[in-house]
Design a protein around this motif. Structure first.
Motif, PDB file in Angstrom:
ATOM      1  N   THR A 164       0.819  -1.215   0.000  1.00 33.82           N
ATOM      2  CA  THR A 164       0.000   0.000   0.000  1.00 33.82           C
ATOM      3  C   THR A 164       0.856   1.270   0.000  1.00 33.82           C
ATOM      4  OG1 THR A 164      -0.138  -0.141   2.391  1.00 33.82           O
ATOM      5  CG2 THR A 164      -1.946  -1.111   1.155  1.00 33.82           C
ATOM      6  N   THR A 165       0.238   2.319  -0.514  1.00 29.90           N
ATOM      7  CA  THR A 165       0.824   3.670  -0.561  1.00 29.90           C
ATOM      8  C   THR A 165       2.264   3.673  -1.084  1.00 29.90           C
ATOM      9  OG1 THR A 165      -0.301   3.792   1.575  1.00 29.90           O
ATOM     10  CG2 THR A 165       0.510   5.838   0.686  1.00 29.90           C
ATOM     11  N   GLN A 166       2.405   3.076  -2.238  1.00 26.30           N
ATOM     12  CA  GLN A 166       3.710   3.034  -2.901  1.00 26.30           C
ATOM     13  C   GLN A 166       3.653   3.867  -4.167  1.00 26.30           C
ATOM     14  OE1 GLN A 166       6.579   1.149  -2.091  1.00 26.30           O
ATOM     15  NE2 GLN A 166       5.496   0.872  -0.151  1.00 26.30           N
ATOM     16  N   MET A 167       4.816   4.278  -4.620  1.00 30.48           N
ATOM     17  CA  MET A 167       4.916   4.789  -5.978  1.00 30.48           C
ATOM     18  C   MET A 167       6.206   4.263  -6.568  1.00 30.48           C
ATOM     19  SD  MET A 167       5.222   8.776  -4.968  1.00 30.48           S
ATOM     20  CE  MET A 167       6.133   9.298  -3.527  1.00 30.48           C
ATOM     21  N   HIS A 173      -4.684   1.915  -7.694  1.00 24.44           N
ATOM     22  CA  HIS A 173      -4.606   3.059  -8.581  1.00 24.44           C
ATOM     23  C   HIS A 173      -3.864   2.655  -9.843  1.00 24.44           C
ATOM     24  CE1 HIS A 173      -6.266   5.838  -5.606  1.00 24.44           C
ATOM     25  NE2 HIS A 173      -5.759   4.975  -4.751  1.00 24.44           N
ATOM     26  N   GLY A 174      -3.930   3.514 -10.797  1.00 23.21           N
ATOM     27  CA  GLY A 174      -3.391   3.143 -12.099  1.00 23.21           C
ATOM     28  C   GLY A 174      -1.961   3.566 -12.319  1.00 23.21           C
ATOM     29  N   MET A 175      -1.644   3.787 -13.565  1.00 20.05           N
ATOM     30  CA  MET A 175      -0.286   4.166 -13.935  1.00 20.05           C
ATOM     31  C   MET A 175      -0.344   5.216 -15.029  1.00 20.05           C
ATOM     32  SD  MET A 175       0.929   0.960 -16.272  1.00 20.05           S
ATOM     33  CE  MET A 175       2.034   1.995 -17.239  1.00 20.05           C
ATOM     34  N   ARG A 191      -3.983   8.761  -5.975  1.00 21.29           N
ATOM     35  CA  ARG A 191      -4.492   9.361  -7.215  1.00 21.29           C
ATOM     36  C   ARG A 191      -3.523  10.365  -7.836  1.00 21.29           C
ATOM     37  NH1 ARG A 191      -7.134  10.514  -2.940  1.00 21.29           N
ATOM     38  NH2 ARG A 191      -7.556  12.583  -2.103  1.00 21.29           N
ATOM     39  N   TYR A 192      -2.399  10.605  -7.175  1.00 19.36           N
ATOM     40  CA  TYR A 192      -1.407  11.532  -7.727  1.00 19.36           C
ATOM     41  C   TYR A 192      -0.355  10.807  -8.566  1.00 19.36           C
ATOM     42  CZ  TYR A 192      -3.961  14.297  -4.431  1.00 19.36           C
ATOM     43  OH  TYR A 192      -4.996  14.890  -3.763  1.00 19.36           O
ATOM     44  N   PHE A 193      -0.488   9.483  -8.703  1.00 17.03           N
ATOM     45  CA  PHE A 193       0.324   8.671  -9.625  1.00 17.03           C
ATOM     46  C   PHE A 193       1.828   8.736  -9.366  1.00 17.03           C
ATOM     47  CE2 PHE A 193      -3.567   9.473 -12.056  1.00 17.03           C
ATOM     48  CZ  PHE A 193      -3.929   8.177 -12.352  1.00 17.03           C
ATOM     49  N   GLY A 194       2.231   9.274  -8.218  1.00 18.19           N
ATOM     50  CA  GLY A 194       3.672   9.420  -7.981  1.00 18.19           C
ATOM     51  C   GLY A 194       4.274  10.504  -8.838  1.00 18.19           C
ATOM     52  N   LEU A 195       3.422  11.406  -9.371  1.00 20.82           N
ATOM     53  CA  LEU A 195       3.889  12.487 -10.252  1.00 20.82           C
ATOM     54  C   LEU A 195       3.469  13.861  -9.749  1.00 20.82           C
ATOM     55  CD1 LEU A 195       2.919  10.975 -13.739  1.00 20.82           C
ATOM     56  CD2 LEU A 195       5.223  11.108 -12.754  1.00 20.82           C
ATOM     57  N   PHE A 196       2.285  13.915  -9.148  1.00 21.43           N
ATOM     58  CA  PHE A 196       1.715  15.193  -8.732  1.00 21.43           C
ATOM     59  C   PHE A 196       1.552  15.206  -7.214  1.00 21.43           C
ATOM     60  CE2 PHE A 196      -0.447  13.676 -12.680  1.00 21.43           C
ATOM     61  CZ  PHE A 196       0.245  14.466 -13.577  1.00 21.43           C
ATOM     62  N   ASN A 197       1.007  16.311  -6.701  1.00 18.40           N
ATOM     63  CA  ASN A 197       0.631  16.321  -5.283  1.00 18.40           C
ATOM     64  C   ASN A 197      -0.648  17.133  -5.105  1.00 18.40           C
ATOM     65  OD1 ASN A 197       1.322  19.017  -4.971  1.00 18.40           O
ATOM     66  ND2 ASN A 197       3.306  18.582  -4.073  1.00 18.40           N
ATOM     67  N   PRO A 198      -1.298  17.044  -3.931  1.00 16.19           N
ATOM     68  CA  PRO A 198      -2.619  17.658  -3.770  1.00 16.19           C
ATOM     69  C   PRO A 198      -2.598  19.182  -3.927  1.00 16.19           C
ATOM     70  CG  PRO A 198      -2.124  16.185  -1.922  1.00 16.19           C
ATOM     71  CD  PRO A 198      -0.888  16.292  -2.734  1.00 16.19           C
ATOM     72  N   SER A 199      -1.533  19.804  -3.472  1.00 10.41           N
ATOM     73  CA  SER A 199      -1.527  21.280  -3.524  1.00 10.41           C
ATOM     74  C   SER A 199      -1.156  21.807  -4.906  1.00 10.41           C
ATOM     75  CB  SER A 199      -0.547  21.813  -2.478  1.00 10.41           C
ATOM     76  OG  SER A 199       0.757  21.419  -2.830  1.00 10.41           O
ATOM     77  N   GLY A 200      -0.717  20.905  -5.784  1.00 10.22           N
ATOM     78  CA  GLY A 200      -0.325  21.355  -7.113  1.00 10.22           C
ATOM     79  C   GLY A 200       1.012  22.067  -7.089  1.00 10.22           C
ATOM     80  N   SER A 201       1.744  21.896  -5.956  1.00 10.17           N
ATOM     81  CA  SER A 201       2.986  22.642  -5.797  1.00 10.17           C
ATOM     82  C   SER A 201       4.213  21.842  -6.212  1.00 10.17           C
ATOM     83  CB  SER A 201       3.135  23.046  -4.329  1.00 10.17           C
ATOM     84  OG  SER A 201       3.293  21.870  -3.555  1.00 10.17           O
ATOM     85  N   ALA A 202       3.956  20.634  -6.793  1.00  7.68           N
ATOM     86  CA  ALA A 202       5.101  19.807  -7.181  1.00  7.68           C
ATOM     87  C   ALA A 202       6.011  20.600  -8.105  1.00  7.68           C
ATOM     88  CB  ALA A 202       4.614  18.526  -7.846  1.00  7.68           C
ATOM     89  N   SER A 203       7.284  20.545  -7.797  1.00  2.00           N
ATOM     90  CA  SER A 203       8.216  21.370  -8.563  1.00  2.00           C
ATOM     91  C   SER A 203       8.495  20.793  -9.948  1.00  2.00           C
ATOM     92  CB  SER A 203       9.519  21.510  -7.785  1.00  2.00           C
ATOM     93  OG  SER A 203      10.008  20.217  -7.496  1.00  2.00           O
ATOM     94  N   SER A 251       5.070   5.912 -14.444  1.00  5.86           N
ATOM     95  CA  SER A 251       4.921   6.003 -12.999  1.00  5.86           C
ATOM     96  C   SER A 251       3.637   5.290 -12.595  1.00  5.86           C
ATOM     97  CB  SER A 251       4.871   7.479 -12.582  1.00  5.86           C
ATOM     98  OG  SER A 251       4.838   7.572 -11.178  1.00  5.86           O
ATOM     99  N   GLY A 252       3.688   4.657 -11.455  1.00  6.73           N
ATOM    100  CA  GLY A 252       2.496   3.992 -10.930  1.00  6.73           C
ATOM    101  C   GLY A 252       2.421   4.219  -9.438  1.00  6.73           C
ATOM    102  N   SER A 253       1.226   4.098  -8.899  1.00  8.79           N
ATOM    103  CA  SER A 253       1.096   4.294  -7.451  1.00  8.79           C
ATOM    104  C   SER A 253       0.015   3.390  -6.893  1.00  8.79           C
ATOM    105  CB  SER A 253       0.764   5.753  -7.140  1.00  8.79           C
ATOM    106  OG  SER A 253      -0.467   6.099  -7.712  1.00  8.79           O
ATOM    107  N   THR A 254       0.095   3.187  -5.587  1.00  7.98           N
ATOM    108  CA  THR A 254      -0.952   2.450  -4.887  1.00  7.98           C
ATOM    109  C   THR A 254      -1.429   3.306  -3.720  1.00  7.98           C
ATOM    110  OG1 THR A 254       0.618   1.362  -3.404  1.00  7.98           O
ATOM    111  CG2 THR A 254       0.087   0.203  -5.438  1.00  7.98           C
ATOM    112  N   GLY A 255      -2.575   2.974  -3.199  1.00  5.48           N
ATOM    113  CA  GLY A 255      -3.109   3.668  -2.029  1.00  5.48           C
ATOM    114  C   GLY A 255      -3.417   2.640  -0.969  1.00  5.48           C
ATOM    115  N   SER A 256      -4.647   2.671  -0.491  1.00  5.90           N
ATOM    116  CA  SER A 256      -5.029   1.640   0.474  1.00  5.90           C
ATOM    117  C   SER A 256      -5.264   0.312  -0.240  1.00  5.90           C
ATOM    118  CB  SER A 256      -6.280   2.067   1.226  1.00  5.90           C
ATOM    119  OG  SER A 256      -7.284   2.387   0.299  1.00  5.90           O
ATOM    120  N   SER A 257      -5.604   0.393  -1.522  1.00  3.72           N
ATOM    121  CA  SER A 257      -5.701  -0.830  -2.318  1.00  3.72           C
ATOM    122  C   SER A 257      -4.564  -0.822  -3.335  1.00  3.72           C
ATOM    123  CB  SER A 257      -7.050  -0.925  -3.004  1.00  3.72           C
ATOM    124  OG  SER A 257      -7.279   0.212  -3.771  1.00  3.72           O
ATOM    125  N   VAL A 258      -4.208  -2.003  -3.749  1.00  7.04           N
ATOM    126  CA  VAL A 258      -3.016  -2.130  -4.592  1.00  7.04           C
ATOM    127  C   VAL A 258      -3.346  -2.844  -5.896  1.00  7.04           C
ATOM    128  CG1 VAL A 258      -1.492  -2.205  -2.591  1.00  7.04           C
ATOM    129  CG2 VAL A 258      -2.335  -4.337  -3.567  1.00  7.04           C
TER     130      VAL A 258
END
Ligand SMILES: *[C@@H]1O[C@H](CO)[C@@H](O)[C@H](O)[C@H]1NC(C)=O
Ligand SMILES: *[C@@H]1O[C@H](CO)[C@@H](O)[C@H](O)[C@H]1NC(C)=O
Ligand SMILES: *[C@@H]1O[C@H](CO)[C@@H](O)[C@H](O)[C@H]1NC(C)=O
Length: 407
Positions: free
Chosen positions: A60-63, A99-101, A118-130, A239-246
């Protein structure tokens, strides 16, 4: 001598340039673990012996990210464009889906602000990813806060998981002349094509074995890649990510080029097979279910048998009871009606209130077919007492002397 060295330097320079040129066009028909041209981050890895690129490892919660080590660089004279074709598979882990990829183009390989789920290991909630990113997401979870249309869609994302355009996963079948839905998390290999020319970005998908559809699933005509990545140098990868489900996210093959014309074909026959742990698990759990069922059946049977056995023990007639009933039966079937006991006598015999007259095989009326008339007084008591000795059980097989008369 100097000429030779110069020639050598020129030759080496030529080789380096040629290889650099080649590196903007590459194809992977499966991935080699020792291949350093693929840079892996976080949980991404190339599965040993399977030649398959796995983005997250079913925790869980991997990217996990994997990208081509070399940046793709466009000369000022070159148009910024690319074409890519890859084969991926999203495999369920048990019953849940994660989650997907995404395929991405980024300005850097540093994703320190990125988040999983849901941020796919690419983005973040605040949209502040550099890190500035263009992504094509294969999304299998519906997150309303990022305006996902459903839990099985494809979207074009720019610096945010809120897609610019999105569509339910499907492909246009030229053969059937209609759109056909695709289940992204089916575990089956899916082909994805992404083409960018001018400011137009097209995305198509199709199951393995299908041609590239003539009509793209998504088409956005307002993508300025140099603006997104702020330059003419960019990295490409997955890039791929997981949350509580994988979910298991696999890339089986990947071809990339700066133009569609120079895009190399993926050799489908050489692609690795998708590992199916979930199916194996399902199979195992089914076998286990059957075994458990059998076990439950056996245990139930055992309990039932033990219960019946105990009941039998408790309800068992004593051998005296059985003997008494048999004797009453014999008396009642005596061919001499007079010798048959009355109903009242039967009850008394069975209850053991009244001692039964002894019988044996050659007692009058027993074991013969002709009715005989005799009077009970003709029976001599000694013979009866002899036969009713303590060896009751042997009474019917012991021939004793018949003392009565009447023959
Ligand atoms: C999955 O990857 C993470 C990050 O690389 C690691 O910490 C974790 O131990 C891995 N889990 C398994 C089951 O391999
Ligand atoms: C995108 O799709 C449209 C419509 O099919 C097509 O006209 C255009 O050439 C495509 N562009 C690219 C870059 O593939
Ligand atoms: C894309 O953005 C760059 C940088 O902002 C700009 O110079 C260029 O004109 C844009 N291209 C198009 C086609 O709008």
């Amino acid at each position: 001598m100097i000429r030779g060295a110069l020639l050598g330097i020129i030759w080496m320079t030529y080789c380096v340039c040629a290889s650099f040129q080649q590196e903007t066009t590459f194809v992977y028909n499966g991935f080699d673990q020792g291949d350093l041209s693929i840079h892996l981050q976080e949980s991404a890895k190339i599965l040993p012996k399977k030649d398959i690129l796995q983005l997250t490892n079913a925790t869980t919660t991997q990217m996990g990210r994997a990208f081509f080590e070399q940046p793709i660089v466009f000369k000022p004279s070159e148009p910024v464009s690319f074409s890519t074709h890859f084969v991926c598979a999203l495999v369920r882990v048990g019953e849940v889906r994660g989650h997907g990829m995404a395929f991405f183009v980024s300005h850097s390989t540093d994703f320190k602000d990125a988040e999983p789920t849901r941020y796919f290991g690419l983005f973040n909630p605040s949209g502040s990813a550099s890190t500035r990113v263009l992504a094509v997401e294969l999304d299998i979870a519906k997150a309303s806060d990022v305006q996902d249309i459903n839990d099985n869609h494809v979207g074009i994302d720019v610096n945010s998981p809120k897609s610019l355009v999105a569509a339910p996963a499907s492909y246009f079948s030229d053969k059937e002349g209609r759109k056909i839905g695709i289940e992204l998390v089916s575990g089956e290999p899916i082909q994805v094509w992404v083409d960018y020319v001018g400011t137009r970005l097209n995305v198509s998908l199709a199951p393995l074995g299908n041609q590239k559809p003539s009509r793209p699933l998504l088409s956005s005509k307002s993508i300025n890649l140099t603006e997104i990545v702020q330059g003419r140098r960019m990295f490409v990868g997955f890039s791929g990510s997981t949350g509580s489900s994988v979910v298991n996210q696999y890339v089986l093959g990947w071809s990339f080029s700066k133009s569609l014309a120079s895009l190399q074909k993926i050799d489908i026959s050489r692609l690795p097979k998708v590992p199916h742990p979930s199916i194996k698990n399902n199979y195992l759990s089914r076998v286990l279910d059957v075994l458990l069922g059998l076990l439950a059946f056996l245990v139930l049977g055992l309990v039932f048998w033990a219960y019946m056995y105990r009941r039998n023990l408790y309800a068992e007639f004593s051998s005296e009871d059985v003997e008494r009933v048999l004797k009453v039966g014999l008396l009642c079937t005596n061919l001499a009606p007079d010798a048959r006991p009355s109903m009242e006598q039967v009850v008394q015999y069975i209850n053991g209130n009244v001692a039964m007259p002894e019988v044996w095989p050659d007692s009058p009326g027993i074991g013969v077919l002709t009715p005989m008339v005799f009077s009970p007084s003709q029976h001599s008591l000694p013979s009866l007492s002899l036969c009713s000795s303590s060896y009751n059980n042997s009474m019917f097989i012991t021939h004793t002397v018949f003392h009565g008369s009447g023959r």
